[in-house]
Write a protein that holds these residues in place. Structure first.
Motif, PDB file in Angstrom:
ATOM      1  N   MET A 109      20.726  29.522 101.593  1.00 29.65           N
ATOM      2  CA  MET A 109      21.378  30.133 100.434  1.00 29.65           C
ATOM      3  C   MET A 109      20.867  29.515  99.142  1.00 29.65           C
ATOM      4  O   MET A 109      20.616  30.222  98.155  1.00 29.65           O
ATOM      5  CB  MET A 109      22.897  29.984 100.550  1.00 29.65           C
ATOM      6  CG  MET A 109      23.512  30.852 101.628  1.00 29.65           C
ATOM      7  SD  MET A 109      25.324  30.884 101.556  1.00 29.65           S
ATOM      8  CE  MET A 109      25.718  29.214 102.074  1.00 29.65           C
ATOM      9  N   VAL A 110      20.704  28.193  99.128  1.00 26.02           N
ATOM     10  CA  VAL A 110      20.188  27.512  97.942  1.00 26.02           C
ATOM     11  C   VAL A 110      18.756  27.966  97.656  1.00 26.02           C
ATOM     12  O   VAL A 110      18.367  28.177  96.506  1.00 26.02           O
ATOM     13  CB  VAL A 110      20.248  25.987  98.127  1.00 26.02           C
ATOM     14  CG1 VAL A 110      19.523  25.274  96.993  1.00 26.02           C
ATOM     15  CG2 VAL A 110      21.701  25.515  98.195  1.00 26.02           C
ATOM     16  N   ARG A 111      17.979  28.154  98.692  1.00 23.23           N
ATOM     17  CA  ARG A 111      16.585  28.583  98.523  1.00 23.23           C
ATOM     18  C   ARG A 111      16.474  29.925  97.825  1.00 23.23           C
ATOM     19  O   ARG A 111      15.647  30.101  96.920  1.00 23.23           O
ATOM     20  CB  ARG A 111      15.877  28.644  99.885  1.00 23.23           C
ATOM     21  CG  ARG A 111      14.413  29.073  99.795  1.00 23.23           C
ATOM     22  CD  ARG A 111      13.772  29.210 101.157  1.00 23.23           C
ATOM     23  NE  ARG A 111      14.298  30.314 101.934  1.00 23.23           N
ATOM     24  CZ  ARG A 111      13.959  31.594 101.763  1.00 23.23           C
ATOM     25  NH1 ARG A 111      13.093  31.930 100.804  1.00 23.23           N
ATOM     26  NH2 ARG A 111      14.477  32.548 102.520  1.00 23.23           N
ATOM     27  N   VAL A 112      17.304  30.886  98.239  1.00 28.14           N
ATOM     28  CA  VAL A 112      17.173  32.241  97.687  1.00 28.14           C
ATOM     29  C   VAL A 112      17.958  32.431  96.389  1.00 28.14           C
ATOM     30  O   VAL A 112      17.845  33.476  95.745  1.00 28.14           O
ATOM     31  CB  VAL A 112      17.607  33.316  98.711  1.00 28.14           C
ATOM     32  CG1 VAL A 112      16.767  33.220  99.972  1.00 28.14           C
ATOM     33  CG2 VAL A 112      19.094  33.232  99.038  1.00 28.14           C
ATOM     34  N   LEU A 113      18.746  31.427  95.989  1.00 33.68           N
ATOM     35  CA  LEU A 113      19.534  31.513  94.756  1.00 33.68           C
ATOM     36  C   LEU A 113      18.708  30.966  93.596  1.00 33.68           C
ATOM     37  O   LEU A 113      18.108  29.897  93.690  1.00 33.68           O
ATOM     38  CB  LEU A 113      20.821  30.709  94.914  1.00 33.68           C
ATOM     39  CG  LEU A 113      21.828  30.764  93.754  1.00 33.68           C
ATOM     40  CD1 LEU A 113      22.394  32.179  93.606  1.00 33.68           C
ATOM     41  CD2 LEU A 113      22.955  29.759  93.994  1.00 33.68           C
TER      42      LEU A 113
END
Length: 282
Positions: A109-113
């Motif tokens: 989630m952090v990667r794609v945010l």
């Protein structure tokens, strides 16, 4: 029935939103109504097909404003099929308690945010969930069932470890806790028990009618027996130290480049001065 409170989690038209583990699509539908560019993702193909049908129906009925888009797709929360920094907003509601590698999901989630983006995470609250586990093994010992109970501090700690910055939290759905306690007491698959049927009718009436009396009661009970814990966080921009380091690196590279250019110029002048007498002699 929304678990995320959009007054605490602002959404702007045009925001790129990922509803991860969307289930039946309740949060994805609300984001679509608010003008977002929504991707609803779940590993359950049957639910995704239903969500896609509802998106199409909403568009036909004019429920989504101009510019809003909606896509429903199957996918794996641990291997999201999106480039880095693809979304402004990520929502994951009542999902992480099902997944063994919850840190892996947070990392994805952090990667794609995008930096500065917002994330909303909801999980069953520790107290009410503990009661359910105590009353019934069948409640959680099923394929795809709940494998852990989060304490608020534990979840917030994992959110911070993932590189996110929590900015708020609350509890929701206090009226739903007694329903699940009754389900666990009479059998999670026993929908015919009179107390279960009666309370279910109350919840349906409350969801459909939204009377002021039950809203007030639920707000008062949420801090005590709210069924869900909701946390909100942001993804920080490049930290100041890293930014300073990056700037210093760029300045160093520019200086080195300037020195190289200067050296090349000096070399060219020397070569020219050496060649000049030969030209005169000719």
């Amino acid at each position: 029935m929304l678990t995320v409170d959009f007054s605490r989690f602002p959404l702007a038209p045009g925001d790129r939103v990922l509803d991860l583990g969307c289930g039946a699509g309740r949060h994805a539908f609300e984001c679509y109504r608010r003008g977002a560019q929504v991707v609803a993702l779940d590993q359950n193909g049957e639910e995704i097909r239903e969500v896609a049908k509802w998106f199409a129906a909403m568009k036909e009925a004019g429920e989504a404003p101009a510019g809003a888009t909606a896509t429903a797709m199957e996918g794996d929360a641990l291997a999201l099929p999106f480039p880095d920094e693809s979304f402004d907003v990520v929502i994951i509601s009542e999902v992480m308690e099902h997944i063994p590698d919850d840190k892996g999901v947070l990392a994805e989630m952090v990667r794609v945010l995008r930096p500065g983006g917002r994330i909303a995470i909801t999980v069953p609250r520790y107290g009410p969930e503990k009661v359910c586990w105590s009353l019934s093994d069948a409640y959680h010992e099923v394929e795809g069932g709940h494998i852990r109970i989060y304490k608020a501090d534990e979840l917030l700690g994992k959110i911070r470890e993932a590189g996110l910055r929590p900015y708020g939290s609350h509890h929701a759905h206090a009226l739903h806790s007694p329903y699940w306690w009754l389900k666990c007491a009479f059998g999670v698959d026993n929908d015919k028990a009179l107390p279960v049927r009666a309370y279910h009718k109350l919840l349906v009436w409350d969801i459909m009618k939204k009377p002021l009396a039950t809203r007030v009661v639920e707000q008062a009970l949420n801090p005590l027996i709210g069924k869900s814990f909701v946390a909100y966080a942001t993804k920080p921009h490049l930290p100041e130290l890293a930014a300073a380091t990056d700037s210093a690196t760029r300045d160093s590279a520019k200086t080195a480049s300037a020195k190289t250019a200067s050296a090349k110029t000096a070399s060219a002048k020397t070569t020219s001065a050496t060649a000049a007498p030969e030209a005169d002699a000719t």
